[in-house]
Scaffold this active site. Structure first.
Site, PDB file in Angstrom:
ATOM      1  N   HIS B  25       0.792  -1.273   0.047  1.00 22.45           N
ATOM      2  CA  HIS B  25       0.100  -0.048  -0.040  1.00 22.45           C
ATOM      3  C   HIS B  25       0.853   1.226  -0.081  1.00 22.45           C
ATOM      4  O   HIS B  25       2.013   1.289   0.757  1.00 22.45           O
ATOM      5  CB  HIS B  25      -0.970   0.053   1.179  1.00 22.45           C
ATOM      6  CG  HIS B  25      -2.137  -0.765   1.083  1.00 22.45           C
ATOM      7  ND1 HIS B  25      -3.186  -0.479   1.888  1.00 22.45           N
ATOM      8  CD2 HIS B  25      -2.211  -1.988   0.631  1.00 22.45           C
ATOM      9  CE1 HIS B  25      -4.212  -1.609   1.501  1.00 22.45           C
ATOM     10  NE2 HIS B  25      -3.367  -2.389   0.825  1.00 22.45           N
ATOM     11  N   LYS B 177      -9.816 -12.176   9.411  1.00 25.64           N
ATOM     12  CA  LYS B 177      -9.295 -12.489   7.963  1.00 25.64           C
ATOM     13  C   LYS B 177      -8.134 -12.109   7.888  1.00 25.64           C
ATOM     14  O   LYS B 177      -7.481 -10.866   8.112  1.00 25.64           O
ATOM     15  CB  LYS B 177     -10.201 -11.860   6.953  1.00 25.64           C
ATOM     16  CG  LYS B 177      -9.661 -11.743   5.856  1.00 25.64           C
ATOM     17  CD  LYS B 177     -10.563 -11.045   4.629  1.00 25.64           C
ATOM     18  CE  LYS B 177      -9.787 -10.746   3.385  1.00 25.64           C
ATOM     19  NZ  LYS B 177     -10.888 -10.591   2.215  1.00 25.64           N
ATOM     20  N   LYS B 179      -5.112 -11.147   5.175  1.00 23.57           N
ATOM     21  CA  LYS B 179      -4.728 -10.960   3.658  1.00 23.57           C
ATOM     22  C   LYS B 179      -3.633 -11.823   3.403  1.00 23.57           C
ATOM     23  O   LYS B 179      -2.281 -11.526   3.962  1.00 23.57           O
ATOM     24  CB  LYS B 179      -4.254  -9.478   3.695  1.00 23.57           C
ATOM     25  CG  LYS B 179      -3.907  -9.041   2.163  1.00 23.57           C
ATOM     26  CD  LYS B 179      -5.200  -9.504   0.903  1.00 23.57           C
ATOM     27  CE  LYS B 179      -5.963  -8.228   0.975  1.00 23.57           C
ATOM     28  NZ  LYS B 179      -7.090  -8.843  -0.289  1.00 23.57           N
ATOM     29  N   ASP B 207      -6.920 -15.097   2.535  1.00 24.16           N
ATOM     30  CA  ASP B 207      -7.315 -14.479   0.993  1.00 24.16           C
ATOM     31  C   ASP B 207      -5.977 -14.200   0.353  1.00 24.16           C
ATOM     32  O   ASP B 207      -5.326 -13.246   0.522  1.00 24.16           O
ATOM     33  CB  ASP B 207      -7.955 -13.258   1.136  1.00 24.16           C
ATOM     34  CG  ASP B 207      -8.149 -12.418   0.007  1.00 24.16           C
ATOM     35  OD1 ASP B 207      -7.987 -12.990  -1.166  1.00 24.16           O
ATOM     36  OD2 ASP B 207      -8.265 -11.358  -0.045  1.00 24.16           O
ATOM     37  N   PRO B 208      -5.434 -15.279  -0.412  1.00 18.40           N
ATOM     38  CA  PRO B 208      -4.061 -14.918  -1.139  1.00 18.40           C
ATOM     39  C   PRO B 208      -4.417 -14.233  -2.524  1.00 18.40           C
ATOM     40  O   PRO B 208      -3.337 -14.099  -3.110  1.00 18.40           O
ATOM     41  CB  PRO B 208      -3.744 -16.481  -1.396  1.00 18.40           C
ATOM     42  CG  PRO B 208      -4.701 -17.497  -0.534  1.00 18.40           C
ATOM     43  CD  PRO B 208      -5.900 -16.666  -0.282  1.00 18.40           C
ATOM     44  N   ASN B 255     -13.883 -12.361  -4.363  1.00 15.89           N
ATOM     45  CA  ASN B 255     -14.073 -10.936  -4.891  1.00 15.89           C
ATOM     46  C   ASN B 255     -13.342 -10.472  -6.181  1.00 15.89           C
ATOM     47  O   ASN B 255     -13.390  -9.459  -6.502  1.00 15.89           O
ATOM     48  CB  ASN B 255     -14.078  -9.724  -3.836  1.00 15.89           C
ATOM     49  CG  ASN B 255     -12.535  -9.647  -3.697  1.00 15.89           C
ATOM     50  OD1 ASN B 255     -11.786 -10.439  -3.255  1.00 15.89           O
ATOM     51  ND2 ASN B 255     -12.132  -8.405  -4.175  1.00 15.89           N
ATOM     52  N   HIS B 306     -16.730  -7.655   0.957  1.00 21.55           N
ATOM     53  CA  HIS B 306     -15.631  -7.115   0.379  1.00 21.55           C
ATOM     54  C   HIS B 306     -15.246  -5.827   0.734  1.00 21.55           C
ATOM     55  O   HIS B 306     -16.322  -4.928   0.852  1.00 21.55           O
ATOM     56  CB  HIS B 306     -15.158  -7.179  -0.944  1.00 21.55           C
ATOM     57  CG  HIS B 306     -14.088  -6.550  -1.474  1.00 21.55           C
ATOM     58  ND1 HIS B 306     -13.971  -5.455  -2.176  1.00 21.55           N
ATOM     59  CD2 HIS B 306     -12.712  -6.991  -1.453  1.00 21.55           C
ATOM     60  CE1 HIS B 306     -12.777  -5.167  -2.709  1.00 21.55           C
ATOM     61  NE2 HIS B 306     -12.034  -5.991  -2.078  1.00 21.55           N
ATOM     62  N   SER B 307     -13.974  -5.540   1.043  1.00 27.52           N
ATOM     63  CA  SER B 307     -13.681  -3.815   1.472  1.00 27.52           C
ATOM     64  C   SER B 307     -12.348  -3.490   0.709  1.00 27.52           C
ATOM     65  O   SER B 307     -11.541  -4.367   0.548  1.00 27.52           O
ATOM     66  CB  SER B 307     -13.320  -3.739   3.069  1.00 27.52           C
ATOM     67  OG  SER B 307     -12.613  -2.665   3.217  1.00 27.52           O
ATOM     68  N   ASN B 308     -12.288  -2.250   0.348  1.00 27.81           N
ATOM     69  CA  ASN B 308     -11.214  -1.584   0.127  1.00 27.81           C
ATOM     70  C   ASN B 308     -10.978  -0.461   1.116  1.00 27.81           C
ATOM     71  O   ASN B 308     -11.579  -0.414   2.203  1.00 27.81           O
ATOM     72  CB  ASN B 308     -10.993  -0.626  -1.021  1.00 27.81           C
ATOM     73  CG  ASN B 308     -11.159  -1.459  -2.285  1.00 27.81           C
ATOM     74  OD1 ASN B 308     -12.195  -1.766  -3.218  1.00 27.81           O
ATOM     75  ND2 ASN B 308     -10.101  -2.398  -2.519  1.00 27.81           N
ATOM     76  N   HIS B 335     -11.376  -2.215   5.982  1.00 30.74           N
ATOM     77  CA  HIS B 335     -10.002  -1.831   6.562  1.00 30.74           C
ATOM     78  C   HIS B 335     -10.215  -0.873   7.325  1.00 30.74           C
ATOM     79  O   HIS B 335      -9.199  -0.024   7.624  1.00 30.74           O
ATOM     80  CB  HIS B 335      -9.525  -1.219   5.053  1.00 30.74           C
ATOM     81  CG  HIS B 335      -9.090  -2.225   3.782  1.00 30.74           C
ATOM     82  ND1 HIS B 335     -10.026  -3.020   3.410  1.00 30.74           N
ATOM     83  CD2 HIS B 335      -7.984  -2.465   3.510  1.00 30.74           C
ATOM     84  CE1 HIS B 335      -9.204  -3.610   2.492  1.00 30.74           C
ATOM     85  NE2 HIS B 335      -7.977  -3.352   2.427  1.00 30.74           N
TER      86      HIS B 335
END
Lengths: 409, 409
Positions: B25, B177, B179, B207-208, B255, B306-308, B335
């Site tokens: 990020h 969860k 990442k 979540d790969p 997603n 899902h989220s951003n 997030h």
């Protein structure tokens, strides 16, 4: 805003002796008028299936509905689904009227009407707004016995064409649907071909209500290549529909083998149908119909609309939801021209150029006529009818040995 | 009520150096704050993807939106879909932000906020009302580089457990969860197993982001039998997902390979996924998410969210829609704890016991803080960022030769 009262009034409306694959319409069609009174001074109205079974269902739903906010629609739905959870027999007609989706649908329409009146918005707006201002309907052509009505006996291709001409003259319909399963399948195909010649540019549909055998459906579908926009429920069940769909030159439509969301996956997997006939009364309401539209769009299924004998409140609801669903691109079915009476103020809604304009004004845009409601309720009481039974009516009036064809004609 | 102005303000919010399968990020996450002013004196607000591409999209949409009634949502959607019709590349992340569903979604949320304010109703009520008053979220655990933030470097199982403990302590999360796609797949499986021991009753997800090969996914899924609530996007594409799903002991979620209604039929036919992660920003809005819920219910698919990286306006919208969708039975992703800043008055929305209460008050129930908006807009200008690019950031800060794994780890 809270729901202070839920009222269900059974009514009977004069109905001509229309023939169907099941038999004969009784002299009265039964409906239920549903009213929801709120503590905010607005009342919402809806119309649904008639007879005793829906009345019992509304009596069961009453404690789940009173005191709730009409905006709380999904929670009311979930509560009704929980309370009504029953197993088996989901497809039988009488059972369907008792199922949670039908029960909730009527309550939802009345709530949306109340919400519309409280906010000054059209029900259509509460569904995401209209994508069309006028909703096209198809003429619903029936074979029929002679009777007190002005239409006379209609049991031949020639008489069907005459009926179609009159329907088009009066209402301007630009789609024609023939209720089949009544006379020999090849004679019904003859009727379609005569209609095709008489109305060369008008989309035609034939609905044998699952009376035909697979062999008959294969043969007649082939014969009617190019003549039909769609063939509706030629045979019973998804397997038979899938077999016919595989060779039929036109898409198959259904309001019999896919009547709830849970039937869609098998229908999709088997490629059994190309077009689903929505019906907000049966599928769980107006928002459910919007959701069905999205589902059909995603899966490449067409969307049309089914009808039972009904009054102007149902027609208004059908128009609002059809106006709001972009995927609903076929002209809708309606029995409305066959019913002379109504329970709304100002007379029956107008069908012009084959279309009904979305009613203006808040909510559904129609007002309940209490005098008419009282009169049609008295008809219900006098009629002695408590259930729709085309088979019994057919035996009583036409043929004591009548047995409907189910997949064997 | 008419829409008098559509305003899109780009903002940048401080973001810690979180690692993903794509890379790292950037120091700022980009978002766009969308405002719709109406002639009725109410303004509606929404939040969506950031950077230049969405700004261009809103500029294109402006003439389609001005002068429209905010209730006219489906027509606005259809018009935007027509105007934005493009072919190909529907799955690429940057392309998705430009697609009609994302563009319409932001406009829809702002319209629903305005409608809620005009009618005095919660957005949740406009979606059919809440089925839950508090929405559960999952802690979103990330591997991360060290930086200015208080979380420090997190690149081991032990550090992930420490991060999880702190997330649970602060916010009470009852789902976790991780990442993934960041370190060796077996080391990520180790991290899950350590989390499993540390939080024996808490549902876990990994979540790969499609970084793994099929062989790795088969092996790690087998190893994590009983440990994961679901495995999210282990491999890229529906065919690979279907192959893994056939043997994985837990359901697969996505997603990435099902991000629009038109992807669902193939996913269903191939039995590629068990759970769809909804996202109103991407799927075409809040009503579309309600519709997706119905579709998932019909097809026996689970629904999560899902989220951003996002601010409080998006969180409020996520909570309203999650509260309204009965089929959404998994804790949602967010997030939100990673972003310190916000654009809403009264400080950040509270996550307590791992849940966010549906905001009270009309519309979304949050108020835009114009000072904060100006400040975060200045950050956007100063940041020089115009697009999210985790790959470039990773190369810049960590590894000049970085290349993300895509189905090959």
């Amino acid at each position: 805003m809270k729901i202070a009262e839920l009222r269900a009034t059974p009514v009977a409306i004069g109905d001509p002796p229309l023939r169907s694959a099941f038999g004969l319409h009784a002299p009265f069609a039964l409906r239920t008028i549903v009213e929801i009174e709120t503590d905010a001074g607005v009342t919402g109205v809806a119309e649904t299936y008639g007879g005793e079974a829906p009345l019992r269902a509304f009596a069961r739903a009453r404690p789940l509905v009173l005191g709730r906010d009409p905006w709380e629609l999904t929670r009311i739905r979930v509560d009704i689904e929980k309370a009504e959870r029953v197993t088996g027999n989901g497809h039988a007609w009488e059972a369907r009227k008792l199922r949670a989706p039908a029960l909730f649908a009527a309550i939802e329409v009345a709530c949306l009407d109340a919400i519309g009146r409280a906010t000054g918005r059209s029900v259509c707006d509460l569904l995401g707004g209209r994508v069309r201002g006028r909703v096209p309907f198809a003429a619903y052509l029936f074979f029929k016995q002679g009777g007190d009505d002005p239409w006379g006996e209609v049991m031949t291709s020639e008489a069907i064409v005459g009926e179609a001409r009159e329907m088009v003259r009066r209402y301007g319909f630009r789609s024609l649907k023939l209720k089949g399963g009544v006379i020999d399948p090849d004679r019904e195909a003859d009727a379609i071909q005569v209609l095709r010649e008489e109305f060369p540019r008008v989309p035609l549909r034939l609905d044998p209500n699952a009376a035909w055998s697979r062999a008959t459906a294969h043969r007649v579908a082939k014969r009617l290549a190019g003549a039909l926009e769609y063939l509706e429920d030629p045979v019973p069940g998804l397997d038979a529909m899938a077999e016919v769909a595989a060779t039929a030159p036109m898409p198959l439509a259904t309001n019999m083998c896919v009547t709830a969301f849970e039937h869609v996956p098998e229908a999709v997997a088997k490629r059994a149908v190309g077009i689903i006939l929505s019906d907000h009364h049966m599928w769980g309401g107006m928002r459910a119909t919007v959701e069905l539209g999205r589902l059909c769009g995603a899966f490449g299924l067409g969307l049309s609309m089914h009808s039972n004998s009904h009054l102007g409140i149902s027609l208004a609801a059908m128009v609002h939801v059809a106006a709001a669903v972009p995927e609903l691109t076929y002209a809708c079915d309606t029995h409305y021209p066959w019913q002379i009476d109504d329970v709304i103020k100002g007379g029956k809604l107008r069908i012009e150029h084959g279309e009904v304009a979305v009613p203006t004004g808040p909510g559904l845009g129609v007002e309940l006529d209490r005098d008419a409601l009282g009169r049609l309720h008295d008809e219900y009481t006098r009629s002695g009818l408590t259930v729709r039974d085309d088979v019994a009516e057919m035996r009583r009036r036409v043929d004591p040995n009548w047995r409907p064809h189910v997949g064997d004609w």
